[in-house]
Design a protein around this motif. Structure first.
Motif, PDB file in Angstrom:
ATOM      1  N   SER A  15       0.811  -1.217   0.000  1.00  0.00           N
ATOM      2  CA  SER A  15       0.000   0.000   0.000  1.00  0.00           C
ATOM      3  C   SER A  15       0.843   1.265   0.000  1.00  0.00           C
ATOM      4  O   SER A  15       0.401   2.306  -0.502  1.00  0.00           O
ATOM      5  N   GLY A  16       2.029   1.196   0.572  1.00  0.00           N
ATOM      6  CA  GLY A  16       2.890   2.374   0.599  1.00  0.00           C
ATOM      7  C   GLY A  16       3.529   2.659  -0.751  1.00  0.00           C
ATOM      8  O   GLY A  16       3.602   3.809  -1.194  1.00  0.00           O
ATOM      9  N   ARG A  17       3.975   1.588  -1.423  1.00  0.00           N
ATOM     10  CA  ARG A  17       4.625   1.727  -2.730  1.00  0.00           C
ATOM     11  C   ARG A  17       4.102   0.644  -3.655  1.00  0.00           C
ATOM     12  O   ARG A  17       4.744  -0.388  -3.864  1.00  0.00           O
ATOM     13  N   PRO A  18       2.928   0.841  -4.236  1.00  0.00           N
ATOM     14  CA  PRO A  18       2.317  -0.195  -5.082  1.00  0.00           C
ATOM     15  C   PRO A  18       3.207  -0.532  -6.286  1.00  0.00           C
ATOM     16  O   PRO A  18       3.753   0.369  -6.932  1.00  0.00           O
ATOM     17  N   ASP A  19       3.334  -1.822  -6.556  1.00  0.00           N
ATOM     18  CA  ASP A  19       4.123  -2.290  -7.691  1.00  0.00           C
ATOM     19  C   ASP A  19       3.488  -1.814  -8.997  1.00  0.00           C
ATOM     20  O   ASP A  19       2.332  -2.127  -9.277  1.00  0.00           O
ATOM     21  N   ALA A  20       4.243  -1.095  -9.798  1.00  0.00           N
ATOM     22  CA  ALA A  20       3.684  -0.477 -11.008  1.00  0.00           C
ATOM     23  C   ALA A  20       3.163  -1.515 -11.988  1.00  0.00           C
ATOM     24  O   ALA A  20       2.135  -1.296 -12.645  1.00  0.00           O
ATOM     25  N   SER A  21       3.841  -2.667 -12.109  1.00  0.00           N
ATOM     26  CA  SER A  21       3.396  -3.667 -13.079  1.00  0.00           C
ATOM     27  C   SER A  21       2.070  -4.291 -12.659  1.00  0.00           C
ATOM     28  O   SER A  21       1.209  -4.560 -13.512  1.00  0.00           O
ATOM     29  N   LEU A  22       1.884  -4.520 -11.365  1.00  0.00           N
ATOM     30  CA  LEU A  22       0.621  -5.064 -10.894  1.00  0.00           C
ATOM     31  C   LEU A  22      -0.516  -4.060 -11.092  1.00  0.00           C
ATOM     32  O   LEU A  22      -1.628  -4.420 -11.492  1.00  0.00           O
ATOM     33  N   ILE A  23      -0.231  -2.799 -10.804  1.00  0.00           N
ATOM     34  CA  ILE A  23      -1.247  -1.770 -10.981  1.00  0.00           C
ATOM     35  C   ILE A  23      -1.609  -1.626 -12.455  1.00  0.00           C
ATOM     36  O   ILE A  23      -2.787  -1.465 -12.809  1.00  0.00           O
ATOM     37  N   ARG A  24      -0.614  -1.692 -13.332  1.00  0.00           N
ATOM     38  CA  ARG A  24      -0.902  -1.614 -14.779  1.00  0.00           C
ATOM     39  C   ARG A  24      -1.812  -2.748 -15.215  1.00  0.00           C
ATOM     40  O   ARG A  24      -2.755  -2.551 -15.993  1.00  0.00           O
ATOM     41  N   ALA A  25      -1.540  -3.961 -14.725  1.00  0.00           N
ATOM     42  CA  ALA A  25      -2.369  -5.108 -15.097  1.00  0.00           C
ATOM     43  C   ALA A  25      -3.815  -4.916 -14.640  1.00  0.00           C
ATOM     44  O   ALA A  25      -4.761  -5.216 -15.376  1.00  0.00           O
ATOM     45  N   ALA A  26      -3.974  -4.382 -13.424  1.00  0.00           N
ATOM     46  CA  ALA A  26      -5.328  -4.133 -12.922  1.00  0.00           C
ATOM     47  C   ALA A  26      -6.001  -3.023 -13.720  1.00  0.00           C
ATOM     48  O   ALA A  26      -7.211  -3.074 -13.995  1.00  0.00           O
ATOM     49  N   GLY A  27      -5.230  -1.994 -14.095  1.00  0.00           N
ATOM     50  CA  GLY A  27      -5.781  -0.915 -14.899  1.00  0.00           C
ATOM     51  C   GLY A  27      -6.261  -1.402 -16.247  1.00  0.00           C
ATOM     52  O   GLY A  27      -7.330  -0.985 -16.730  1.00  0.00           O
ATOM     53  N   VAL A  28      -5.509  -2.291 -16.866  1.00  0.00           N
ATOM     54  CA  VAL A  28      -5.927  -2.865 -18.146  1.00  0.00           C
ATOM     55  C   VAL A  28      -7.216  -3.660 -17.968  1.00  0.00           C
ATOM     56  O   VAL A  28      -8.140  -3.574 -18.794  1.00  0.00           O
ATOM     57  N   ALA A  29      -7.293  -4.454 -16.902  1.00  0.00           N
ATOM     58  CA  ALA A  29      -8.515  -5.231 -16.649  1.00  0.00           C
ATOM     59  C   ALA A  29      -9.730  -4.317 -16.523  1.00  0.00           C
ATOM     60  O   ALA A  29     -10.802  -4.608 -17.082  1.00  0.00           O
ATOM     61  N   LEU A  30      -9.580  -3.197 -15.817  1.00  0.00           N
ATOM     62  CA  LEU A  30     -10.687  -2.249 -15.695  1.00  0.00           C
ATOM     63  C   LEU A  30     -11.047  -1.632 -17.039  1.00  0.00           C
ATOM     64  O   LEU A  30     -12.223  -1.565 -17.413  1.00  0.00           O
ATOM     65  N   ARG A  31     -10.044  -1.187 -17.755  1.00  0.00           N
ATOM     66  CA  ARG A  31     -10.298  -0.508 -19.025  1.00  0.00           C
ATOM     67  C   ARG A  31     -10.974  -1.432 -20.031  1.00  0.00           C
ATOM     68  O   ARG A  31     -11.755  -0.992 -20.874  1.00  0.00           O
ATOM     69  N   GLU A  32     -10.700  -2.734 -19.921  1.00  0.00           N
ATOM     70  CA  GLU A  32     -11.268  -3.702 -20.855  1.00  0.00           C
ATOM     71  C   GLU A  32     -12.596  -4.281 -20.388  1.00  0.00           C
ATOM     72  O   GLU A  32     -13.106  -5.228 -20.984  1.00  0.00           O
ATOM     73  N   GLY A  33     -13.161  -3.721 -19.314  1.00  0.00           N
ATOM     74  CA  GLY A  33     -14.498  -4.127 -18.900  1.00  0.00           C
ATOM     75  C   GLY A  33     -14.559  -5.101 -17.753  1.00  0.00           C
ATOM     76  O   GLY A  33     -15.643  -5.581 -17.399  1.00  0.00           O
ATOM     77  N   GLY A  34     -13.434  -5.415 -17.129  1.00  0.00           N
ATOM     78  CA  GLY A  34     -13.434  -6.338 -15.996  1.00  0.00           C
ATOM     79  C   GLY A  34     -13.780  -5.645 -14.691  1.00  0.00           C
ATOM     80  O   GLY A  34     -13.843  -4.410 -14.603  1.00  0.00           O
ATOM     81  N   LEU A  35     -14.005  -6.438 -13.672  1.00  0.00           N
ATOM     82  CA  LEU A  35     -14.297  -5.932 -12.333  1.00  0.00           C
ATOM     83  C   LEU A  35     -13.085  -6.168 -11.445  1.00  0.00           C
ATOM     84  O   LEU A  35     -12.580  -7.292 -11.349  1.00  0.00           O
TER      85      LEU A  35
END
Length: 358
Positions: A15-35
């Motif tokens: 939570s203090g320093r979120p891993d950028a690659s994990l956050i990117r993967a989650a961002g892609v999932a959101l942008r592509e219609g995932g929950l």
């Protein structure tokens, strides 16, 4: 990805320093219609692209949420409000300077860019900037506003850990970002600015006294105390339906004298136990010893004089009764002052009208 037979991934993030690659993967999932479920400073949210009606509809299916219950749109900065809201009262900027990022949601007119699945069919939209590094990083990575109610099955206690999310929604959502326990423990305050004056629709992390330092007098909607108008359409999450409820029925005992409240609970607990019911008691550290040695399942939810401690433990305590397998829960209320107003609102919703005044 939000269907009941999907495999839910759990990604642990700092939570203090979120891993950028994990956050990117989650961002892609959101942008592509995932929950995607993610931590905020209040509780865990269940996010979808707020501009994608199909993705937002998946939130309602995953949660079993009533279709007329509006959602909160999460953005990463007040600076982007103008992209989505065409009627921004000047007071919004004063509130944003004081409370954003933070646990304050504003209900504003306009926002026609969002589909009715977000607004509950209203001509208003609820929006906030969360104060959590993972939430903010996720919104920026997704590049879209994120509609997000709490990440639980509708009506259940809100989740304050990733484990709570999985208890309710495993197999129904794409991904959970596990950032550890959320801090505040109750949802944001929802403040309606769409009418003649500011009105609290749901009390939460931004307390009334602090709001009034910025705004002057702030009204509280009658639904906060369980007096919703029959047949009315909810203008905010948490206004109309039974929420936050553990599996066993909960009875809330309210009163100014903690000793009398405890005596009322003990009297009812004795009658219920005599009928063979397994009794759970939701208590505070000051009164918990009164229930010792009587065979009841007692869960201590902080100190009644420190409502922030109660708020932080509230939902985890209610969920603990599920694991204890009780048949009924008798709960002590606290003074509805400061954050206590939010705690009492949640307990009244969990009780669903089963309130005893002593």
């Amino acid at each position: 990805m939000e269907m009941a037979d999907c495999k839910t991934r759990r990604l642990v993030v700092d939570s203090g320093r979120p891993d950028a690659s994990l956050i990117r993967a989650a961002g892609v999932a959101l942008r592509e219609g995932g929950l995607v479920a993610f931590p905020t400073e209040t509780v865990y949210g269940l996010g979808a692209n707020a501009l994608d009606a199909r993705a937002v509809a998946g939130i309602y299916r995953a949660k079993g949420r009533p279709a007329d219950n509006p959602l909160i749109v999460h953005i990463d900065s007040p600076r982007v409000l103008n992209r989505y809201i065409d009627q921004i009262p000047p007071v919004v900027w004063r509130l944003a300077a004081r409370f954003w990022p933070g646990p304050l949601t504003l209900v504003l007119r306009g926002g026609g860019v969002f589909p009715p699945e977000v607004t509950g069919g209203l001509d208003t939209v609820a929006v906030r900037v969360p104060a959590h590094p993972v939430a903010l990083a996720l919104i920026r990575a997704a590049g879209v506003p994120v509609a997000a109610p709490s990440a639980n099955a509708s009506g259940r206690p809100s989740p304050t850990t990733a484990a709570h999310v999985l208890d309710d929604l495993a197999g129904r959502i794409a991904l959970v970002l596990d950032g550890g326990p959320s801090g505040l423990g109750v949802e944001s305050t929802v403040l309606d600015l769409s009418g003649d004056g500011p009105v609290i629709l749901r009390p939460g992390g931004a307390i009334r006294q602090d709001l009034e330092e910025v705004l002057g007098p702030v009204e509280v909607d009658p639904a906060v105390n369980g007096n919703a108008v029959a047949g009315s359409r909810p203008r905010s999450p948490g206004m109309k339906y039974t929420h936050y409820a553990p599996r066993a029925p909960l009875v809330l005992f309210e009163g100014h004298d903690p000793g009398r409240v405890a005596a009322g609970i003990l009297a009812d607990a004795g009658r219920l136990a005599a009928d063979g019911r397994r009794v759970g008691i939701f208590a505070y550290s000051e009164t918990a010893p009164l229930y010792d040695g009587k065979g009841y399942s007692v869960v201590v939810a902080g100190n009644r004089h420190e409502p922030d401690s109660v708020a932080a433990l509230l939902y985890a305590s209610l969920r603990r009764f599920d694991r204890l397998g009780v048949d009924v829960i008798l709960a002590e209320g606290i003074a509805p002052d400061g954050l206590g107003m939010a705690v009492m609102n949640r307990l009244r919703r969990a009780a669903g009208g089963r309130v005893v005044t002593v």
